[in-house]
Motif scaffolding. Structure first.
Motif, PDB file in Angstrom:
ATOM      1  N   SER A 172       0.822  -1.218   0.000  1.00  0.00           N
ATOM      2  CA  SER A 172       0.000   0.000   0.000  1.00  0.00           C
ATOM      3  C   SER A 172       0.851   1.262   0.000  1.00  0.00           C
ATOM      4  O   SER A 172       0.351   2.345  -0.331  1.00  0.00           O
ATOM      5  CB  SER A 172      -0.922   0.017   1.223  1.00  0.00           C
ATOM      6  OG  SER A 172      -0.164   0.028   2.420  1.00  0.00           O
ATOM      7  N   LEU A 173       2.128   1.152   0.342  1.00  0.00           N
ATOM      8  CA  LEU A 173       3.011   2.316   0.385  1.00  0.00           C
ATOM      9  C   LEU A 173       4.070   2.305  -0.707  1.00  0.00           C
ATOM     10  O   LEU A 173       4.837   3.246  -0.837  1.00  0.00           O
ATOM     11  CB  LEU A 173       3.712   2.384   1.755  1.00  0.00           C
ATOM     12  CG  LEU A 173       2.786   2.557   2.956  1.00  0.00           C
ATOM     13  CD1 LEU A 173       3.585   2.466   4.245  1.00  0.00           C
ATOM     14  CD2 LEU A 173       2.073   3.892   2.886  1.00  0.00           C
ATOM     15  N   HIS A 212      -4.135   5.258   1.131  1.00  0.00           N
ATOM     16  CA  HIS A 212      -3.000   5.888   0.473  1.00  0.00           C
ATOM     17  C   HIS A 212      -3.264   6.145  -1.012  1.00  0.00           C
ATOM     18  O   HIS A 212      -2.347   6.483  -1.769  1.00  0.00           O
ATOM     19  CB  HIS A 212      -1.744   5.030   0.644  1.00  0.00           C
ATOM     20  CG  HIS A 212      -1.241   5.006   2.055  1.00  0.00           C
ATOM     21  ND1 HIS A 212      -1.647   4.051   2.972  1.00  0.00           N
ATOM     22  CD2 HIS A 212      -0.396   5.824   2.735  1.00  0.00           C
ATOM     23  CE1 HIS A 212      -1.056   4.275   4.129  1.00  0.00           C
ATOM     24  NE2 HIS A 212      -0.302   5.343   4.015  1.00  0.00           N
ATOM     25  N   LYS A 214      -4.040   4.225  -3.577  1.00  0.00           N
ATOM     26  CA  LYS A 214      -3.439   3.320  -4.563  1.00  0.00           C
ATOM     27  C   LYS A 214      -4.535   2.628  -5.382  1.00  0.00           C
ATOM     28  O   LYS A 214      -4.918   1.484  -5.112  1.00  0.00           O
ATOM     29  CB  LYS A 214      -2.565   2.284  -3.873  1.00  0.00           C
ATOM     30  CG  LYS A 214      -1.427   2.873  -3.053  1.00  0.00           C
ATOM     31  CD  LYS A 214      -0.358   3.470  -3.956  1.00  0.00           C
ATOM     32  CE  LYS A 214       0.850   3.917  -3.138  1.00  0.00           C
ATOM     33  NZ  LYS A 214       1.933   4.444  -3.987  1.00  0.00           N
ATOM     34  N   TYR A 339      -3.894   6.556   9.645  1.00  0.00           N
ATOM     35  CA  TYR A 339      -3.475   5.449   8.802  1.00  0.00           C
ATOM     36  C   TYR A 339      -1.963   5.266   8.895  1.00  0.00           C
ATOM     37  O   TYR A 339      -1.224   6.197   9.168  1.00  0.00           O
ATOM     38  CB  TYR A 339      -3.903   5.698   7.354  1.00  0.00           C
ATOM     39  CG  TYR A 339      -5.402   5.807   7.238  1.00  0.00           C
ATOM     40  CD1 TYR A 339      -6.202   4.680   7.348  1.00  0.00           C
ATOM     41  CD2 TYR A 339      -6.028   7.039   7.070  1.00  0.00           C
ATOM     42  CE1 TYR A 339      -7.577   4.755   7.267  1.00  0.00           C
ATOM     43  CE2 TYR A 339      -7.409   7.134   7.001  1.00  0.00           C
ATOM     44  CZ  TYR A 339      -8.176   5.991   7.094  1.00  0.00           C
ATOM     45  OH  TYR A 339      -9.536   6.082   7.028  1.00  0.00           O
ATOM     46  N   THR A 341       1.950   4.761   8.389  1.00  0.00           N
ATOM     47  CA  THR A 341       3.019   5.296   7.556  1.00  0.00           C
ATOM     48  C   THR A 341       4.096   4.236   7.437  1.00  0.00           C
ATOM     49  O   THR A 341       4.102   3.248   8.172  1.00  0.00           O
ATOM     50  CB  THR A 341       3.620   6.557   8.174  1.00  0.00           C
ATOM     51  OG1 THR A 341       4.170   6.220   9.460  1.00  0.00           O
ATOM     52  CG2 THR A 341       2.567   7.642   8.340  1.00  0.00           C
TER      53      THR A 341
END
Length: 351
Positions: A172-173, A212, A214, A339, A341
Motif C-alpha cells: 500500500s506504500l 493511500h 493506490k 493510517y 506510515t
C-alpha cells in the motif's frame, strides 16, 4: 551416516526442526572441524558474488543443525553466533534500498546448494523488529528482489513484523512504476492472505491501499479476493475510508462490486454515506445514496408490481438528487482516521 543429509527428510519433522531453531530451543549437534565454528566478524567489503567466508562457515553449521547430521552437541552460544552472522550479512546485502536482484539470486543459489531447509530458514529470517528481507524489498519498491524471494516458493508472506504488518500490507506504500511490477505484486497477493488484519488497528491491505490512494492496487486486491466489507477496530470499511477522503474513483470501483454493502455502520453508527456528507464530498454522497436507494428498491416487496405507481413526494430520483436531500444526521464525533506510515509499519512500537 551421511545418508541423513538427503533432501527427502520428512517435511513435518523438518518444519518442527526449523521452529525449534528459530526459537533457540535447539542445541546444535556437532561433529564439525573446530575451524567451522570459530567465526570472525563480517567484513565491510562483502563479496559481491556470494556469501563471505565467514558466512559460509555459519551456513554449514546451521545446515548440519537443521538436518541433524552430527553426533555431539555444540554449545548454544555458538549456534547463536552462527545465526547472527548469517542474519547480519543476509540483511546487509538483501535489505538495502539499492540491492541488485542478481546479487540476491546468487545468495539464494548458495543457500539452495546446502539444502532447501536452510533456504527456507534464511528466507523467513527476521531482524530485531521482526521484518523479513521481503518487508524491506517491498518498502523500497525493489521488485526484482521481491520476485527473487517469491520464486523460492518458501517465503511465508503472511509473517507479520513487531508492528503487526505483513509484507503484503506494505504494498500500500510502495511506488509501482510499470505493469511488470504489478504482475509481481499479483503473484505476491496470490501467495498469501490478502485479508489479514494488522494487529494495531485491524486494518486490511485493502484499507491501507485505499487510505493511500493506490487505485491500481485496490483493483488488483479485489481481483485477488480482498473482502471489501471487512471492518477494522473502529468498525470502518474500505468504502468508508474512501468516502471520508474524497476518493471518487476508488468509491466507484468499490460500488461496482456486487458484494459491496453500503449499509454497514461503524462503531459510531455512521455509514459511508453519512461520513461522505459530513466530510463535504457531495458527488460521493450522491453515488452512495443512489446505490443505497437502488438496493432498497430491489429489496422492496413492491418491486415486482407491474402497476405503475405515482411517485411519492418524498422519493427523489438519483439523477435529480440535490445536496440538501443528503443532510443526514451526523455522528457525534467523526474524527479523521489515522493510517499507517512506512516508518510505523516497519519499526517496532515501544510503549
Amino acid at each position: 551416516g551421511d545418508g541423513e543429509d538427503d533432501d527427502d527428510d520428512d517435511n513435518d519433522q523438518v518444519n518442527v526442526k526449523i521452529k525449534e531453531l528459530l526459537s533457540s530451543t535447539l542445541k546444535l549437534q556437532n561433529g564439525l572441524p573446530e575451524a567451522d565454528v570459530n567465526f570472525k566478524p563480517i567484513q565491510d567489503d562483502l563479496n559481491k558474488n556470494g556469501p563471505s567466508k565467514e558466512m559460509k562457515g555459519a551456513l554449514k553449521v546451521l545446515n548440519h543443525s537443521l538436518k541433524k547430521t552430527s553426533a555431539t552437541i555444540l554449545p548454544r552460544t555458538q549456534l547463536k553466533q552462527a545465526i547472527d552472522i548469517v542474519r547480519e550479512e543476509w540483511f546487509k546485502v538483501a535489505s538495502s534500498r539499492n540491492c541488485a536482484g542478481h546479487l540476491v539470486r546468487n545468495y539464494v543459489n548458495w543457500f539452495t546448494s546446502y539444502s532447501p531447509v536452510l533456504l527456507e530458514f534464511i528466507i523467513n529470517m527476521t531482524d530485531a523488529a521482526g521484518n523479513t528481507v521481503l518487508h524491506y524489498a517491498i518498502s523500497h519498491g525493489n521488485f526484482d528482489v521481491v520476485s527473487t524471494i517469491i520464486d523460492t516458493g518458501l517465503c511465508n508472506v503472511n509473517l507479520t513484523n513487531d508492528a503487526g504488518y505483513s509484507s503484503i500490507m506494505l504494498v500500500s506504500l510502495a511506488e509501482i512504476k510499470n505493469d511488470a511490477e504489478m504482475k509481481i505484486i499479483k503473484r505476491l497477493f496470490q501467495c498469501g492472505d490478502v485479508n489479514l488484519q494488522a494487529q494495531k488497528h485491524g486494518q486490511t491491505t485493502l484499507m491501507l491501499a485505499v487510505s493511500h490512494g493506490k487505485t491500481e492496487v485496490v483493483k488488483l486486491l479485489l481481483e485477488c479476493g480482498a473482502d471489501l466489507n471487512m471492518q477494522d477496530e473502529d468498525g470502518s470499511t474500505a468504502l468508508m475510508c474512501a468516502a471520508e477522503h474524497g476518493l471518487q474513483e476508488i468509491v466507484n470501483i468499490l460500488l461496482s462490486c456486487p458484494e459491496c454493502d453500503v449499509l454497514i455502520a461503524d462503531n459510531d453508527g455512521s455509514t459511508a454515506l453519512s461520513i461522505a456528507m459530513e466530510a463535504g464530498h457531495k458527488e460521493i454522497g450522491i453515488a452512495l445514496y443512489a446505490k443505497q436507494h437502488i438496493l432498497s428498491r430491489e429489496n422492496s416487496p413492491f418491486n415486482l408490481s407491474k402497476t405503475k405507481r405515482s411517485r411519492s413526494a418524498n422519493t427523489v430520483m438519483p439523477s435529480t438528487l440535490s445536496y440538501s436531500h443528503l443532510s443526514l444526521k451526523k455522528s457525534q464525533s467523526l474524527q479523521p482516521r489515522e493510517y499507517a506510515t512506512l516508518s510505523s509499519m516497519l519499526k517496532t512500537r515501544t510503549p
